[in-house]
Scaffold this motif. Structure first.
Motif, PDB file in Angstrom:
ATOM      1  N   ASP A  80       0.859  -1.188   0.000  1.00 48.38           N
ATOM      2  CA  ASP A  80       0.000   0.000   0.000  1.00 48.38           C
ATOM      3  C   ASP A  80       0.898   1.241   0.000  1.00 48.38           C
ATOM      4  N   TRP A  81       1.524   1.519  -1.148  1.00 45.04           N
ATOM      5  CA  TRP A  81       2.439   2.653  -1.216  1.00 45.04           C
ATOM      6  C   TRP A  81       2.409   3.301  -2.592  1.00 45.04           C
ATOM      7  N   CYS A  82       2.319   4.617  -2.631  1.00 48.62           N
ATOM      8  CA  CYS A  82       2.376   5.396  -3.867  1.00 48.62           C
ATOM      9  C   CYS A  82       3.785   5.977  -3.953  1.00 48.62           C
ATOM     10  N   GLU A  84       5.098   7.600  -6.395  1.00 47.77           N
ATOM     11  CA  GLU A  84       5.094   8.926  -7.022  1.00 47.77           C
ATOM     12  C   GLU A  84       4.903  10.049  -6.004  1.00 47.77           C
ATOM     13  N   HIS A  85       4.031   9.824  -5.009  1.00 49.99           N
ATOM     14  CA  HIS A  85       3.713  10.882  -4.042  1.00 49.99           C
ATOM     15  C   HIS A  85       4.223  10.579  -2.625  1.00 49.99           C
ATOM     16  N   ASP A  86       4.956   9.480  -2.473  1.00 53.35           N
ATOM     17  CA  ASP A  86       5.625   9.118  -1.230  1.00 53.35           C
ATOM     18  C   ASP A  86       4.681   9.113  -0.028  1.00 53.35           C
ATOM     19  N   ARG A  87       3.620   8.325  -0.183  1.00 55.34           N
ATOM     20  CA  ARG A  87       2.611   8.169   0.874  1.00 55.34           C
ATOM     21  C   ARG A  87       1.851   6.871   0.619  1.00 55.34           C
ATOM     22  N   PRO A  88       1.100   6.367   1.605  1.00 51.35           N
ATOM     23  CA  PRO A  88       0.305   5.162   1.344  1.00 51.35           C
ATOM     24  C   PRO A  88      -0.652   5.392   0.170  1.00 51.35           C
ATOM     25  N   GLU A  89      -0.765   4.393  -0.667  1.00 52.41           N
ATOM     26  CA  GLU A  89      -1.678   4.477  -1.815  1.00 52.41           C
ATOM     27  C   GLU A  89      -3.112   4.731  -1.331  1.00 52.41           C
ATOM     28  N   SER A  90      -3.487   4.076  -0.237  1.00 55.23           N
ATOM     29  CA  SER A  90      -4.837   4.233   0.300  1.00 55.23           C
ATOM     30  C   SER A  90      -5.105   5.645   0.822  1.00 55.23           C
TER      31      SER A  90
END
Length: 120
Positions: A80-82, A84-90
């Motif tokens: 659960d990681w984005c 591109e934006h360095d945060r949890p995808e959720s």
């Protein structure tokens, strides 16, 4: 002359009423975040950092990986990681603003009010 007196009386009454309401609703739990005095919807919930809701990121504090870096490894481990934006995808409201709806529903269930929009 009588009309001016009536208007002055109403204006005075309104001023007193507004002042009383402002004083009655003035407490730390109603500020948007630490260091600001912007009011949010009246609740009995502490909205400053350290409370249960992260106003800055729009998620419960205990789930905010942007504030609590110790949570990052678990989110990444769970996939659960984005990147591109360095945060949890959720919690990536940049990729999908609709993801905020889940967290907003939690906030509304607890407070009876819509949550403040995340700052980031």
């Amino acid at each position: 002359m009588k009309m001016n007196w009536i208007l002055a009386t109403r204006a005075s009454s309104l001023t007193v009423l507004v002042g009383a309401l402002a004083l009655a609703g003035c407490n730390k739990s109603e500020t948007a975040s630490e260091g600001t005095t912007e009011p949010v919807a009246a609740t009995n919930v502490d909205l400053s950092h350290g409370g249960w809701w992260c106003v800055e990121h729009g998620v419960p504090e205990e789930e905010c990986a942007l504030c609590d870096k110790s949570l990052v490894a678990k989110f990444k481990e769970d996939g659960d990681w984005c990147d591109e934006h360095d945060r949890p995808e959720s919690q990536c409201f940049i990729c999908s603003p609709k993801r905020f709806d889940k967290f907003a529903a939690t906030y509304e269930a607890k407070t009876g009010h819509k949550p403040p929009q995340p700052e980031e």
